[in-house]
Write a protein that holds these residues in place. Structure first.
Motif, short mmCIF file in Angstrom:
data_model
loop_
_atom_site.label_atom_id
_atom_site.label_comp_id
_atom_site.label_asym_id
_atom_site.label_seq_id
_atom_site.Cartn_x
_atom_site.Cartn_y
_atom_site.Cartn_z
N GLY A 124 0.83 -1.20 0.00
CA GLY A 124 0.00 0.00 0.00
C GLY A 124 0.86 1.24 0.00
N ASP A 125 0.58 2.15 0.92
CA ASP A 125 1.36 3.38 1.02
C ASP A 125 2.81 3.09 1.37
OD1 ASP A 125 -1.20 5.50 2.58
OD2 ASP A 125 -1.07 4.56 0.60
N ALA A 140 7.72 12.49 3.13
CA ALA A 140 7.00 12.25 1.88
C ALA A 140 6.32 10.90 1.95
CB ALA A 140 7.94 12.30 0.68
N ALA A 141 5.22 10.79 1.22
CA ALA A 141 4.51 9.53 1.14
C ALA A 141 3.90 9.38 -0.24
CB ALA A 141 3.42 9.45 2.21
N ILE A 142 3.70 8.13 -0.62
CA ILE A 142 3.12 7.86 -1.93
C ILE A 142 2.16 6.68 -1.82
CG2 ILE A 142 5.04 6.33 -2.61
CD1 ILE A 142 4.73 7.50 -5.47
N THR A 143 1.01 6.81 -2.45
CA THR A 143 0.03 5.73 -2.42
C THR A 143 0.38 4.69 -3.49
OG1 THR A 143 -1.43 6.74 -4.04
CG2 THR A 143 -1.73 7.40 -1.73
N SER A 144 -0.33 3.58 -3.46
CA SER A 144 -0.09 2.55 -4.46
C SER A 144 -0.42 3.05 -5.86
CB SER A 144 -0.92 1.30 -4.14
OG SER A 144 -2.29 1.64 -4.06
N GLY A 145 -1.29 4.04 -5.94
CA GLY A 145 -1.66 4.62 -7.22
C GLY A 145 -0.76 5.74 -7.68
N GLY A 146 0.19 6.13 -6.83
CA GLY A 146 1.16 7.15 -7.21
C GLY A 146 0.88 8.55 -6.71
N SER A 147 -0.16 8.75 -5.93
CA SER A 147 -0.41 10.06 -5.36
C SER A 147 0.60 10.34 -4.26
CB SER A 147 -1.83 10.13 -4.80
OG SER A 147 -2.77 9.99 -5.83
N TYR A 186 9.25 3.51 5.24
CA TYR A 186 8.23 2.61 5.75
C TYR A 186 7.34 2.18 4.59
CZ TYR A 186 4.42 5.97 5.32
OH TYR A 186 3.48 6.83 4.83
N ALA A 187 6.60 1.10 4.82
CA ALA A 187 5.65 0.64 3.83
C ALA A 187 4.57 -0.17 4.53
CB ALA A 187 6.34 -0.21 2.77
N ARG A 188 3.39 -0.08 4.00
CA ARG A 188 2.28 -0.90 4.49
C ARG A 188 2.16 -2.09 3.55
NH1 ARG A 188 -2.78 0.91 6.68
NH2 ARG A 188 -2.00 -0.34 8.41
N ILE A 189 2.40 -3.26 4.08
CA ILE A 189 2.55 -4.45 3.24
C ILE A 189 1.64 -5.57 3.71
CG2 ILE A 189 4.17 -6.24 2.49
CD1 ILE A 189 6.41 -4.16 2.79
N GLN A 190 0.97 -6.19 2.74
CA GLN A 190 0.23 -7.42 3.02
C GLN A 190 1.16 -8.57 2.68
OE1 GLN A 190 -3.30 -7.99 0.65
NE2 GLN A 190 -3.76 -9.98 1.56
N ARG A 191 1.51 -9.35 3.67
CA ARG A 191 2.40 -10.46 3.43
C ARG A 191 1.58 -11.73 3.17
NH1 ARG A 191 2.78 -9.66 9.12
NH2 ARG A 191 2.01 -11.47 10.27
N LEU A 192 2.24 -12.70 2.59
CA LEU A 192 1.60 -13.98 2.30
C LEU A 192 1.07 -14.60 3.58
CD1 LEU A 192 1.12 -15.88 -0.13
CD2 LEU A 192 3.19 -17.10 0.56
N GLY A 193 -0.17 -15.03 3.57
CA GLY A 193 -0.77 -15.64 4.74
C GLY A 193 -1.54 -14.67 5.61
N SER A 194 -1.50 -13.40 5.26
CA SER A 194 -2.24 -12.40 6.02
C SER A 194 -3.25 -11.71 5.11
CB SER A 194 -1.29 -11.36 6.60
OG SER A 194 -2.01 -10.32 7.24
#
Length: 120
Positions: free
Chosen positions: A31-32, A48-55, A95-103
């Motif tokens: 994600g972000d 600074a931050a960036i969304t998965s869509g590039g905003s 930092y990053a918001r990440i969905q890992r395998l199994g979650s």
């Protein structure tokens, strides 16, 4: 899942640096992503931050000088820093918001800090 930050160093005022942050591991989705920094004696602040869509969004003091981008195929983001000032000196953390395998949800992950020193 790990985040690996790189690109810090010593640069003269007015110079440029590019920070990179690469995510690796069993990643389903990112994600972000973003960068915080912490200068000696100061609180950590979002740069600074960036969304998965590039905003993107930026700290007011870096707006127009820093540009964040991401390469979703490489699970990597970049922070291009131009016109650096002494007040940009800090340890920068990605930092990053990440969905890992199994979650089924996103978790926050942090990279080790990389030191940026702006000095003549």
């Amino acid at each position: 899942v790990q985040l690996q930050a790189s690109g810090g160093g010593l640069v003269q005022p007015g110079g440029s640096l590019t920070l990179s942050c690469a995510a690796s591991g069993n990643i389903v989705r990112i994600g972000d992503m973003g960068w915080y920094r912490q200068a000696p004696g100061k609180q950590r602040e979002l740069v600074a931050a960036i969304t998965s869509g590039g905003s993107t969004k930026y700290l007011d003091s870096v707006h127009g000088r820093f540009t964040m981008s991401r390469d979703n195929d490489k699970n990597t983001n970049y922070l291009q820093m131009n016109s650096l000032k002494s007040e940009d000196t800090a340890v920068y953390y990605c930092y990053a918001r990440i969905q890992r395998l199994g979650s089924s949800i996103l978790h926050d992950y942090w990279g080790e800090g990389t030191l940026v020193t702006v000095s003549s």
